[in-house]
Each structure stands twice: as C-alpha cells, then as structure tokens.
Design a protein around this motif. Structure first.
Motif, PDB file in Angstrom:
ATOM      1  N   LEU A 263       0.841  -1.199   0.000  1.00  0.00           N
ATOM      2  CA  LEU A 263       0.000   0.000   0.000  1.00  0.00           C
ATOM      3  C   LEU A 263       0.870   1.240   0.000  1.00  0.00           C
ATOM      4  CD1 LEU A 263      -2.295  -1.058   2.977  1.00  0.00           C
ATOM      5  CD2 LEU A 263      -2.889  -1.201   0.565  1.00  0.00           C
ATOM      6  N   SER A 264       0.377   2.303  -0.634  1.00  0.00           N
ATOM      7  CA  SER A 264       1.027   3.599  -0.496  1.00  0.00           C
ATOM      8  C   SER A 264      -0.039   4.680  -0.480  1.00  0.00           C
ATOM      9  CB  SER A 264       2.058   3.850  -1.600  1.00  0.00           C
ATOM     10  OG  SER A 264       1.448   4.152  -2.833  1.00  0.00           O
ATOM     11  N   ASP A 265       0.287   5.794   0.145  1.00  0.00           N
ATOM     12  CA  ASP A 265      -0.665   6.889   0.312  1.00  0.00           C
ATOM     13  C   ASP A 265       0.147   8.168   0.474  1.00  0.00           C
ATOM     14  OD1 ASP A 265      -2.711   8.639   1.036  1.00  0.00           O
ATOM     15  OD2 ASP A 265      -3.507   7.359   2.619  1.00  0.00           O
ATOM     16  N   THR A 266      -0.043   9.114  -0.424  1.00  0.00           N
ATOM     17  CA  THR A 266       0.681  10.373  -0.332  1.00  0.00           C
ATOM     18  C   THR A 266      -0.171  11.512  -0.883  1.00  0.00           C
ATOM     19  OG1 THR A 266       2.826  11.406  -0.720  1.00  0.00           O
ATOM     20  CG2 THR A 266       1.865  10.235  -2.573  1.00  0.00           C
ATOM     21  N   VAL A 267       0.109  12.732  -0.433  1.00  0.00           N
ATOM     22  CA  VAL A 267      -0.587  13.926  -0.898  1.00  0.00           C
ATOM     23  C   VAL A 267       0.450  14.913  -1.409  1.00  0.00           C
ATOM     24  CG1 VAL A 267      -2.113  15.844  -0.275  1.00  0.00           C
ATOM     25  CG2 VAL A 267      -2.457  13.591   0.771  1.00  0.00           C
ATOM     26  N   THR A 268       0.251  15.391  -2.641  1.00  0.00           N
ATOM     27  CA  THR A 268       1.109  16.401  -3.248  1.00  0.00           C
ATOM     28  C   THR A 268       0.221  17.494  -3.823  1.00  0.00           C
ATOM     29  OG1 THR A 268       2.552  14.579  -3.988  1.00  0.00           O
ATOM     30  CG2 THR A 268       3.032  16.768  -4.854  1.00  0.00           C
ATOM     31  N   HIS A 269       0.464  18.741  -3.454  1.00  0.00           N
ATOM     32  CA  HIS A 269      -0.315  19.879  -3.972  1.00  0.00           C
ATOM     33  C   HIS A 269      -1.827  19.669  -3.791  1.00  0.00           C
ATOM     34  CE1 HIS A 269       3.269  21.680  -5.715  1.00  0.00           C
ATOM     35  NE2 HIS A 269       3.521  20.550  -6.349  1.00  0.00           N
TER      36      HIS A 269
ATOM     37  N   VAL B   2      -2.957  10.410  -3.621  1.00  0.00           N
ATOM     38  CA  VAL B   2      -2.830   9.202  -4.436  1.00  0.00           C
ATOM     39  C   VAL B   2      -2.661   8.013  -3.499  1.00  0.00           C
ATOM     40  CG1 VAL B   2      -1.506   8.001  -6.217  1.00  0.00           C
ATOM     41  CG2 VAL B   2      -1.752  10.489  -6.325  1.00  0.00           C
ATOM     42  N   GLU B   3      -3.620   7.094  -3.563  1.00  0.00           N
ATOM     43  CA  GLU B   3      -3.588   5.866  -2.771  1.00  0.00           C
ATOM     44  C   GLU B   3      -3.463   4.687  -3.731  1.00  0.00           C
ATOM     45  OE1 GLU B   3      -6.802   6.233   0.569  1.00  0.00           O
ATOM     46  OE2 GLU B   3      -7.466   7.355  -1.205  1.00  0.00           O
ATOM     47  N   VAL B   4      -2.569   3.751  -3.412  1.00  0.00           N
ATOM     48  CA  VAL B   4      -2.359   2.585  -4.268  1.00  0.00           C
ATOM     49  C   VAL B   4      -2.375   1.321  -3.415  1.00  0.00           C
ATOM     50  CG1 VAL B   4      -0.888   1.485  -5.997  1.00  0.00           C
ATOM     51  CG2 VAL B   4      -0.849   3.975  -5.758  1.00  0.00           C
ATOM     52  N   MET B   5      -2.992   0.283  -3.939  1.00  0.00           N
ATOM     53  CA  MET B   5      -2.972  -1.025  -3.306  1.00  0.00           C
ATOM     54  C   MET B   5      -2.631  -2.046  -4.384  1.00  0.00           C
ATOM     55  SD  MET B   5      -5.904  -3.146  -1.237  1.00  0.00           S
ATOM     56  CE  MET B   5      -6.911  -3.407  -2.684  1.00  0.00           C
TER      57      MET B   5
ATOM     58  N   TYR C 258      -2.715  -3.589  -9.571  1.00  0.00           N
ATOM     59  CA  TYR C 258      -2.717  -2.486  -8.618  1.00  0.00           C
ATOM     60  C   TYR C 258      -3.918  -1.596  -8.899  1.00  0.00           C
ATOM     61  CZ  TYR C 258      -0.347   0.004 -12.434  1.00  0.00           C
ATOM     62  OH  TYR C 258      -0.010   0.543 -13.652  1.00  0.00           O
ATOM     63  N   THR C 259      -4.479  -1.072  -7.826  1.00  0.00           N
ATOM     64  CA  THR C 259      -5.624  -0.173  -7.917  1.00  0.00           C
ATOM     65  C   THR C 259      -5.205   1.170  -7.347  1.00  0.00           C
ATOM     66  OG1 THR C 259      -7.175  -2.006  -7.714  1.00  0.00           O
ATOM     67  CG2 THR C 259      -8.024   0.194  -7.214  1.00  0.00           C
ATOM     68  N   VAL C 260      -5.503   2.223  -8.090  1.00  0.00           N
ATOM     69  CA  VAL C 260      -5.125   3.585  -7.721  1.00  0.00           C
ATOM     70  C   VAL C 260      -6.385   4.418  -7.529  1.00  0.00           C
ATOM     71  CG1 VAL C 260      -3.883   5.664  -8.445  1.00  0.00           C
ATOM     72  CG2 VAL C 260      -3.035   3.406  -9.132  1.00  0.00           C
ATOM     73  N   ARG C 261      -6.409   5.193  -6.443  1.00  0.00           N
ATOM     74  CA  ARG C 261      -7.472   6.192  -6.260  1.00  0.00           C
ATOM     75  C   ARG C 261      -6.796   7.548  -6.141  1.00  0.00           C
ATOM     76  NH1 ARG C 261     -11.397   4.838  -1.927  1.00  0.00           N
ATOM     77  NH2 ARG C 261      -9.735   5.454  -0.515  1.00  0.00           N
ATOM     78  N   ILE C 262      -7.213   8.469  -7.004  1.00  0.00           N
ATOM     79  CA  ILE C 262      -6.694   9.834  -7.025  1.00  0.00           C
ATOM     80  C   ILE C 262      -7.821  10.734  -6.545  1.00  0.00           C
ATOM     81  CG2 ILE C 262      -5.699  11.660  -8.466  1.00  0.00           C
ATOM     82  CD1 ILE C 262      -5.078   9.257 -10.486  1.00  0.00           C
TER      83      ILE C 262
ATOM     84  N   ASP D  80       3.528  18.230 -11.088  1.00  0.00           N
ATOM     85  CA  ASP D  80       3.605  16.782 -10.865  1.00  0.00           C
ATOM     86  C   ASP D  80       3.111  16.440  -9.471  1.00  0.00           C
ATOM     87  OD1 ASP D  80       4.752  16.494 -13.344  1.00  0.00           O
ATOM     88  OD2 ASP D  80       6.771  16.096 -12.598  1.00  0.00           O
ATOM     89  N   ILE D  81       2.483  15.277  -9.361  1.00  0.00           N
ATOM     90  CA  ILE D  81       2.135  14.738  -8.047  1.00  0.00           C
ATOM     91  C   ILE D  81       2.810  13.385  -7.906  1.00  0.00           C
ATOM     92  CG2 ILE D  81      -0.016  16.038  -7.799  1.00  0.00           C
ATOM     93  CD1 ILE D  81      -1.523  13.461  -8.568  1.00  0.00           C
ATOM     94  N   ASP D  82       3.185  13.068  -6.677  1.00  0.00           N
ATOM     95  CA  ASP D  82       3.932  11.839  -6.412  1.00  0.00           C
ATOM     96  C   ASP D  82       3.026  10.628  -6.257  1.00  0.00           C
ATOM     97  OD1 ASP D  82       6.406  13.160  -6.348  1.00  0.00           O
ATOM     98  OD2 ASP D  82       6.127  13.698  -4.244  1.00  0.00           O
ATOM     99  N   ILE D  83       3.550   9.493  -6.698  1.00  0.00           N
ATOM    100  CA  ILE D  83       2.982   8.182  -6.395  1.00  0.00           C
ATOM    101  C   ILE D  83       4.033   7.523  -5.509  1.00  0.00           C
ATOM    102  CG2 ILE D  83       2.074   6.004  -7.281  1.00  0.00           C
ATOM    103  CD1 ILE D  83       2.004   7.517 -10.096  1.00  0.00           C
ATOM    104  N   ALA D  84       3.740   7.401  -4.229  1.00  0.00           N
ATOM    105  CA  ALA D  84       4.718   6.877  -3.274  1.00  0.00           C
ATOM    106  C   ALA D  84       5.056   5.417  -3.596  1.00  0.00           C
ATOM    107  CB  ALA D  84       4.186   6.998  -1.850  1.00  0.00           C
ATOM    108  N   PRO D  85       6.261   4.979  -3.262  1.00  0.00           N
ATOM    109  CA  PRO D  85       6.663   3.594  -3.526  1.00  0.00           C
ATOM    110  C   PRO D  85       5.749   2.576  -2.831  1.00  0.00           C
ATOM    111  CG  PRO D  85       8.564   4.910  -2.891  1.00  0.00           C
ATOM    112  CD  PRO D  85       7.347   5.750  -2.644  1.00  0.00           C
TER     113      PRO D  85
END
Length: 137
Positions: free
Chosen positions: A11-17, A21-24, A43-47, A122-127
């Motif tokens: 899982l990853s979860d980060t906020v940029t600007h 972006v949440e990923v599982m 992988y599923t991404v929610r923006i 740009d917005i980040d997608i955390a590792p």
C-alpha cells in the motif's frame, strides 16, 4: 523510507499539492506463470482532489524495479486511456497490472497534472511493494 522491495508494504498513500494518491497492489496468481519467470501484479489507484482547484491528469511516469534491481520506466498520456478531470472533492479510481520477471519488486512514479489556468505540476505516487505469495511446488 525503505528502499528494498521486500521491505515495502503493498500500500502507499501520499498527498502532493492537495492531490491524494492511494495505491494497493496484489499478486495475480491466475495471470502469472512462475515456471516461465513471469509474475503479474494488479494495482488499484485512487486519485482524490483535496485542493480547491479543478485539475486534470494528463500523463503518467512509472518506475518499476524488480528484485534484481532491473529498472523499467513507463510513460504515456493519461491512465487506462483516460485523462480524468477532478473538481474539488472528486476522486477517480482505476486498476491496471504490471508483469515482473521476479516474485518481488516495487513501483513508484508521478502523474503530470494541469490546473484550469494551464499551470502544470507533478504529483507523487509513493513507492509500494509487489510481492507474490510463496508456494511450494
């Protein structure tokens, strides 16, 4: 932050600007062929737009690393053929997949966004980790 694929959660979860972006990720056993050296991960991404401005996702840049430190980059317009526009409070979710030649790996990257005034950022997608379940044959 952990840098080895085995240390990263799925899982990853980060906020940029103001864009979250949440990923599982999960191993897709039914699409994998370990005996042929191919492990497939979904992988599923929610923006989610948590900012006060409307934004549009225009392109993506993924960095994919396998367990042997082989790096592959994927760039292109939008995601799954779409370039979603997100008003404040709106979210967009999609699923995709990634094949690897090892049973573990990791992904991270960026989405390129544009505001209604034309400003790009740009917005980040955390590792996050890609990990196959270990099986005995």
């Amino acid at each position: 932050m952990p840098q080895t694929p085995t240390a990263l959660p799925a899982l990853s979860d980060t906020v940029t600007h103001g864009i979250r972006v949440e990923v599982m990720s999960q191993f897709s056993a039914e699409n994998s062929r370990p005996q042929s050296g191919e492990w497939v991960f979904q992988y599923t991404v929610r923006i989610s737009n948590q900012s006060a401005e409307t934004v549009q996702l225009v392109s993506r840049h993924w960095v994919i690393t396998d367990a042997t430190d082989q790096v592959r980059e994927v760039q292109g317009p939008g995601v799954i053929g779409e370039q979603p526009v997100l008003a404040p409070g709106q979210s967009f979710q999609y699923s995709s997949w990634c094949p690897l030649t090892t049973p573990v790996g990791m992904m991270h990257g960026t989405y390129q966004m544009v505001r209604t005034n034309g400003e790009q950022f740009d917005i980040d997608i955390a590792p996050f980790g890609l990990k196959a379940r270990y099986t005995v044959h």
